[in-house]
Design an enzyme around this catalytic site. Structure first.
Site, PDB file in Angstrom:
ATOM      1  N   GLY A  91       0.789  -1.223   0.000  1.00 16.73           N
ATOM      2  CA  GLY A  91       0.000   0.000   0.000  1.00 16.73           C
ATOM      3  C   GLY A  91       0.818   1.268   0.000  1.00 16.73           C
ATOM      4  O   GLY A  91       0.263   2.351   0.198  1.00 16.73           O
ATOM      5  N   ASP A  92       2.106   1.199  -0.245  1.00 11.35           N
ATOM      6  CA  ASP A  92       2.967   2.381  -0.355  1.00 11.35           C
ATOM      7  C   ASP A  92       4.142   1.993  -1.249  1.00 11.35           C
ATOM      8  O   ASP A  92       3.989   1.178  -2.148  1.00 11.35           O
ATOM      9  CB  ASP A  92       3.403   2.870   1.033  1.00 11.35           C
ATOM     10  CG  ASP A  92       3.695   4.370   1.053  1.00 11.35           C
ATOM     11  OD1 ASP A  92       4.730   4.771   0.491  1.00 11.35           O
ATOM     12  OD2 ASP A  92       2.892   5.130   1.611  1.00 11.35           O
TER      13      ASP A  92
END
Length: 497
Positions: free
Chosen positions: A287-288
Site C-alpha cells: 500500500g505504499d
C-alpha cells in the site's frame, strides 16, 4: 544432521550437511609438487576471471563482497517452538514460548548459535526480540500472527535520525519481530508467513485513534550479517521490513504483500542508513512504496550522518498503486549513493521509480543507476521530485538543500504509460548529470509534454522515445554530440497529464 537439543520434537526442518572424505589431507601431504601446480593453476584461473570481470563490469562497487546467493551458516543445534510450550492454534499466546526459545539460543552463541523451527500452524504472539547467531525457520504452512491490540506492543524512543516517531512526536511502537546490536541473523523457511494482521492498525490510523507511530513488522537495528529469504511477509501495521543502520544485509526470494489501497504506509523494504545490501528475486505488492531507500529526516538525519550506500536491487516484480515501485527518499538527509536497480518490472502502479526530496533535507543522492527496467500500465514512469515538503518539526533549515547528480537510466522500456519521465528540479535544487540511453516507452496520452523537465542538466545517448525534453544534450550511439541544450532551466512540467 544438526544436534537436537531435545528428544521430544516430532518435526524437524531439513538441514543438509556435506561431509568430505578424510583422504584429502593425506593425499596433499604426499603430493606437494602436485599441490603447488594446482595452486598455480587456481590463481591463474582467478586472474583470468578477474580480468574478464573488470572488462565487463559497469559498477565497480558491486564486484566485491556481495554474497548474492550465498547460503547462511547452518546451526549446530535446532529447537522446535513446541519444545518451549508453543501452541499453533491461532488463539493461544506464544510470546513466552518465543522468548524462552530465543534465550536458549542466546546461550549457544559461542558454539555457533541455534535454529528455532516454527512448525505448521498459526502462532499468535506479541512482539519479541531475536538474538545473534540465530536462525528463525518457518515451515511450509507456518504463520506467525502479530496480536493487533497495541497494549501488547512496547514503546521505543524515536529513531535518532528522525527525532520524531514519524507519525507522532515522542515514542513509537516497536516491531513485531525486533533486533538490536546483533550479528549473524537468518530469517528463512519453506515460504512460511509472518503476518502483522495490520487491518486494525490501519483503521485506527485513519480514524486518528493512535497516539504513537505504528510499528514495523520486522525491524533490525545497528546489526550486521542479516539474511532474509524464502518467506512471506504480509499485512504489516506500518513499514514491513526496516533494516536501520545495518551492514551486509541480504533479502532474497521474499514475497511481501499488503492491500494496494487502504493499507497506509505499508512500505515493503526500507533500507535506512544501511551499507552493503542486496535485494533480489522478490515479489512486492503493498500500500505504499515497494522499496524506499532512506537515511534520516532533515536536521536529525543531517546530525546522525549515516548514509545508505552500496545497495543492489535486482530481479524484482513490484506494484504500488499509491506511491512508487522503487523510491529514494524522501528522508535522505544522511545521503544515498552507489545504488543499482536492474531487471525490474513495475506493473499497474502509480509511479515506477522515484527520487523525492525537498529543501531542508540536506544530504545527497548520487551515483544511481537504473538498468533494464520495464513499466506496464504505470501513470508516471520516472520521477524526480524536489518539493516533497514534509518535515518532522519547524526546526529544519530551509537552506539545507540536497545535491542530486549522476543518475542514469539505461534500457528503459514499457507500454501503457501516461508520463514516461517527470524530472522536477528547481532553481535551488537542480538535477545534474542525468543520462538516458536506450529508452522506448509506449504512451497512452498524445499530448505534447510527456517527457517533462525543469532545472535538469544531462544527456540523451542514441534513440529515446518519446522525444526527450530540450533541457538535455543529444548524442549519437558513438557518443558524438548532435545538439547542445540551450537551457537546462526550461520547465514543461504538467501535472494535469
Amino acid at each position: 544432521m544438526a544436534e537436537t537439543a531435545t528428544t521430544s520434537s516430532c518435526w524437524r526442518a531439513p538441514l543438509n550437511l556435506h561431509h568430505h572424505g578424510r583422504w584429502i589431507p593425506t593425499f596433499i601431504t604426499t603430493h606437494k609438487t602436485l599441490l603447488a601446480a594446482l595452486w598455480i593453476a587456481f590463481f591463474f584461473t582467478v586472474f583470468l576471471w578477474q580480468q574478464r570481470s573488470d572488462a565487463a563490469a559497469g559498477f565497480l562497487v558491486f564486484r566485491r563482497a556481495f554474497s548474492s546467493g550465498a547460503f547462511p551458516k547452518l546451526r549446530p543445534v535446532a529447537f522446535n517452538l513446541t519444545d518451549f510450550g508453543g501452541v499453533g492454534d491461532g488463539i493461544t499466546m506464544n510470546t513466552a514460548a518465543f522468548e524462552r526459545a530465543v534465550m536458549a539460543i542466546s546461550k549457544l552463541r559461542k558454539k555457533g548459535g541455534g535454529q528455532l523451527n516454527v512448525p505448521p500452524g498459526y502462532w499468535l504472539t506479541a512482539p519479541f526480540n531475536l538474538t545473534s547467531h540465530m536462525t528463525l525457520f518457518l515451515a511450509e504452512g507456518a504463520e506467525i500472527l502479530g496480536i493487533n491490540d497495541e497494549k501488547y506492543w512496547p514503546l521505543l524512543p524515536p529513531l535518532p535520525s528522525y527525532g520524531y516517531g514519524r507519525e507522532h512526536p515522542g515514542p513509537r511502537y516497536g516491531s513485531l519481530i525486533h533486533g538490536q546490536n546483533l550479528k549473524d541473523v537468518v530469517i528463512t523457511g519453506h515460504n512460511g508467513t509472518i503476518n502483522g494482521q495490520g487491518q486494525t492498525w490501519w483503521k485506527k490510523y485513519r480514524q486518528k485513534l493512535l497516539n504513537h507511530t505504528r510499528g514495523p513488522l520486522v525491524q533490525i537495528m545497528y546489526s550486521s550479517d542479516i539474511f532474509v529469504s524464502n518467506i512471506t511477509l504480509r499485512d504489516s501495521p506500518f513499514w514491513t521490513f526496516h533494516p536501520y543502520d545495518c551492514k551486509n544485509v541480504t533479502v532474497k526470494n521474499v514475497t511481501i504483500l499488503a492491500p494496494i489501497f487502504e493499507a497506509p504506509n505499508t512500505d515493503g523494504i526500507d533500507p535506512d542508513s544501511c551499507v552493503d545490501m542486496v535485494i533480489e528475486d522478490c515479489y512486492i505488492s503493498v500500500g505504499d512504496d515497494a522499496i524506499a531507500i532512506k537515511s534520516g529526516w532533515d536536521q536529525y538525519g543531517i546530525a546522525y550522518g549515516r548514509p545508505s550506500k552500496n545497495i543492489l536491487i535486482r530481479n524484482l516484480v513490484v506494484r504500488s498503486m499509491v506511491s512508487a515501485g522503487i523510491s529514494i527518499g524522501s528522508e535522505m538527509s544522511g545521503g544515498v549513493s552507489n545504488v543499482t536497480v536492474e531487471n525490474l518490472f513495475v506493473w499497474n502502479s502509480r509511479r515506477a521509480v522515484r527520487i523525492k526530496t525537498a529543501p531542508g533535507r540536506g544530504g545527497y543522492v548520487r551515483h544511481i543507476t537504473y538498468q533494464n527496467v520495464t513499466f506496464e500500465n504505470v501513470r508516471v514512469g520516472i520521477v524526480i521530485k524536489t518539493d516533497y515538503n514534509e518535515h518532522p518539526d519547524g526546526g529544519f533549515d530551509p537552506k539545507a538543500v540536497p545535491s542530486l547528480h549522476d543518475i542514469n537510466y539505461i534500457s528503459i522500456h514499457g507500454e501503457g504509460v501516461r508520463v514516461p519521465v517527470r524530472i522536477h528540479g528547481s532553481e535551488e535544487i537542480p538535477v545534474r548529470e542525468v543520462t538516458f540511453r536506450d529508452m522506448s516507452v509506449g504512451i497512452v496520452n498524445k499530448k505534447k509534454h510527456v517527457f517533462q523537465c525543469a532545472f535538469v542538466e544531462g544527456r540523451v545517448i542514441g534513440t529515446v522515445f518519446p522525444a526527450p525534453c530540450e533541457n538535455l544534450d543529444l548524442y549519437d550511439e558513438q557518443g558524438h554530440l548532435i545538439r547542445r541544450s540551450t537551457s537546462q532551466n526550461v520547465s514543461d512540467i504538467d501535472y494535469d497529464i
